[in-house]
Every structure is written in structure tokens, then in C-alpha cells.
Write a protein that holds these residues in place. Sequence first.
Motif, PDB file in Angstrom:
ATOM      1  N   ASP A  54      38.041  38.301  46.749  1.00 15.77           N
ATOM      2  CA  ASP A  54      37.566  38.301  45.365  1.00 15.77           C
ATOM      3  C   ASP A  54      36.176  38.930  45.328  1.00 15.77           C
ATOM      4  N   ARG A  99      39.755  40.960  40.789  1.00 11.80           N
ATOM      5  CA  ARG A  99      39.943  39.913  39.777  1.00 11.80           C
ATOM      6  C   ARG A  99      40.464  40.504  38.475  1.00 11.80           C
ATOM      7  N   GLU A 100      39.923  41.667  38.078  1.00  9.54           N
ATOM      8  CA  GLU A 100      40.385  42.293  36.845  1.00  9.54           C
ATOM      9  C   GLU A 100      41.840  42.757  36.977  1.00  9.54           C
ATOM     10  N   SER A 130      44.396  39.771  36.947  1.00  9.71           N
ATOM     11  CA  SER A 130      44.276  38.809  35.839  1.00  9.71           C
ATOM     12  C   SER A 130      43.844  37.443  36.363  1.00  9.71           C
ATOM     13  N   ASP A 131      42.687  37.456  37.033  1.00  5.35           N
ATOM     14  CA  ASP A 131      42.091  36.232  37.587  1.00  5.35           C
ATOM     15  C   ASP A 131      42.991  35.546  38.615  1.00  5.35           C
ATOM     16  N   SER A 166      32.593  43.869  34.422  1.00  2.00           N
ATOM     17  CA  SER A 166      31.511  43.254  35.206  1.00  2.00           C
ATOM     18  C   SER A 166      30.519  44.303  35.683  1.00  2.00           C
ATOM     19  N   GLN A 199      46.355  35.753  38.950  1.00  2.00           N
ATOM     20  CA  GLN A 199      47.734  35.436  38.578  1.00  2.00           C
ATOM     21  C   GLN A 199      48.742  36.306  39.323  1.00  2.00           C
ATOM     22  N   SER A 218      33.834  44.902  42.626  1.00  2.00           N
ATOM     23  CA  SER A 218      34.580  44.447  41.461  1.00  2.00           C
ATOM     24  C   SER A 218      35.963  45.062  41.552  1.00  2.00           C
TER      25      SER A 218
END
Length: 367
Positions: free
Chosen positions: A292, A298-299, A302-303, A150, A305, A295
Motif C-alpha cells: 500500500d 489503493r486507488e 478501490s481501497d 493523493s 477491494q 501512490s
Amino acid sequence: MKIVVLTSSLSAGGAERVASTLCNSWVERGDQVTLIPTYSGGGVPFYPLSNNVELIYLAARVQGGLGRLSQYKQRFLILRRLIAERAPDVVVSFLPNVNVAAILATAGLKIPVIICERSDPSQQPYTLLWKLACRLCYRFADMLTVQTASVAKSSAVIFPKLKKIRAVANPLPAEVLQYVHVAGGPRKILLSLGRLSEEKQVDRIIDAFSNVCERCPDWDLHIYGDGPLRNEVEGAISRKGLGNRVVLQGRTNEPWKVMAGADAFVMASRYEGFPNALLEAMGLGLPCIAFDCPSGPREMSSDGQYAVLVPLNDQTALSVAMNEVMSDKTFRTTLGAGAKETVLERFSLRAVLGRWDELFKEVGAIR
């Protein structure tokens, strides 16, 4: 391979930690590495550094008694000479001011230069002068690296005419694997670890904890770190009447030991580049909560998980996430185990070093 690495300092920052880790790893496999802090005046590196790394503090080579402009000129000429004398296969520099210096100091030397942004440039409060300097100079580097896809996308717009831009994650330090997560004491610890500065938003963590602490009476919040907002953080703790539940621990040089003794980790940053503390907490198997933000979270997760992602600056959702993690031991165990597995697979030192070798090949440092 001969590598020259440039940093601003060797203090307790994230860029310094990554630079030290990479330098140690490269010399361990037989590379010849010179590390040059370009702005700090010396001292003992905060992070362990191999004796096989040639360490040169640029400030130690500059004569005293000169005016500021003369010192900058002398510093630049010495840096150029040091690089030319070592004739490296590649120069790697960290952070904008060092990046600009690296590009200018290597002009005409025909040495590949890889510059590294360690945060999200679109979120940084750079002065107009530094924005202009980066926009003008970055195009002459052989490659710009950032830490997430991103940020790579936004950086391509911010810095026009880049030759190459690639994403490469921070490695999980090998030392982390020496620690074992041993949580579960009579008092459970929710851990916050990071600089006490505006973008880290530690006050939001304190506010959210105050909303759930009565429902979780066996939990305390431990805040590690120091910075310009220390007095404000102390004031927030006092106003909430949380002096017996929230502990401001100051800076630590044993972050992994601290993490190993905690029960959960929380981060409420407004923005990040690639948050090392979150990566390392996940790598130790801690259940993690994070805004969130751009950056990194999220990476890494894994979104969502493998960590609880909270919409950016949603204070109610942050309190709900804390309550969910702190009140459910089974959920904490499952979340932490998944986090550790994915981090060890995707962000191991071996994987990240392999990625760096790919980048070295791209710029012609490895043939």
C-alpha cells in the motif's frame, strides 16, 4: 485537433508506454499528432507507434562536434522552431526535464502547455537544481497532470502557484484485451514485473516467497525486468537457495503475454506514480498483491477491494498475503474476476481519452 507530445525517449518506461498509447489513439480518431523525443538519439520505439504519428527525434536535428552547452542551446532552439511551425492546439509533455524544456520552449507562443508528472514528486530523489527548476517553471504551465488525487494534493504544496492541477489515470492499453488469462498449469507462477531498481524492492518479494514456498510446493516465482540491481537480485536468489524456484527472466517486450500465463501478481514498490504493471495485471484478471505504497495501488484497487493491499514494508504481512493467495484457488478466482471488472470500467482507454478531452477544454485547446 493538432497535438505536440514531448517525451524524453521512446524506451521501455511507463511514461513512454502511456505517451505511445495516447498518440496512437489520438491519430486513430483523426487528430494530427507530432511526437518529439527530446533527449534520446533515435532508434526503434519500444512500444508500437502508428505510422500516422509524425515522429521527430530532436537529437537527429542537432549538429555534431559542438560543445555540450552549444548542443543544449541548439536543441532548445530547434524544439521551439518545431513547435512553432506545427502551431499545435496544445503541447503535452512527460517527465520533469522535458516539462521544463517544454515550458521554456513555448514561452510567448501562446500555445497551451500541459505538463505531466508520472511518479510521486514527494518521493523522487531530484537534485536540488531540478527541484528549483521545476518549482520556478511549473507555475507557467497551463496545467500539471498527475495520476492520482493523493499526488495532486502533495504536488500543490511542492510546486507553488500552479495554475491548475488535475488527476488523470493511465489508460489500460487496448492490446491487453487481446489476451486471455489462461493460468492453471502444473507449475503455478507468481509474477513480478518491473525495473530492477531500489524503489521496486524485488528483494522483499524474494524474501517473502522464501517464507511460504515450502507450503506451496507447486508454485514458482518468475521475475521479469532489468536494471541496476540485477546482480543484487541474483545474489538474493542464490543466498536463499531458491535457484530452482525463482527464475530471473530479464526484460520482456511481451508483458501481457507473460501476465496471461501467470497465476498471481505481486508488487512490493516503496513508491509509485501509477503502476502500469499492476493495472494491466488486474485488467487481465490476475489476483494481485501490492504494498500500500504512495501512490496508485489503493486507488486502483478501490481501497483494497480488488487486490490484496499489504501495509508498506511489512514483510510478515507480505508473506501472509502470498500464502493466502497462493493456497486458495477460489479466492484467486474471485479476486481476479473483480479486479478485471473494475479496471475495464474505470481505466478503459475510452474513459481516459474522455478525461483528456475534458483537460483540453479546460486549457482552451478544444472550443
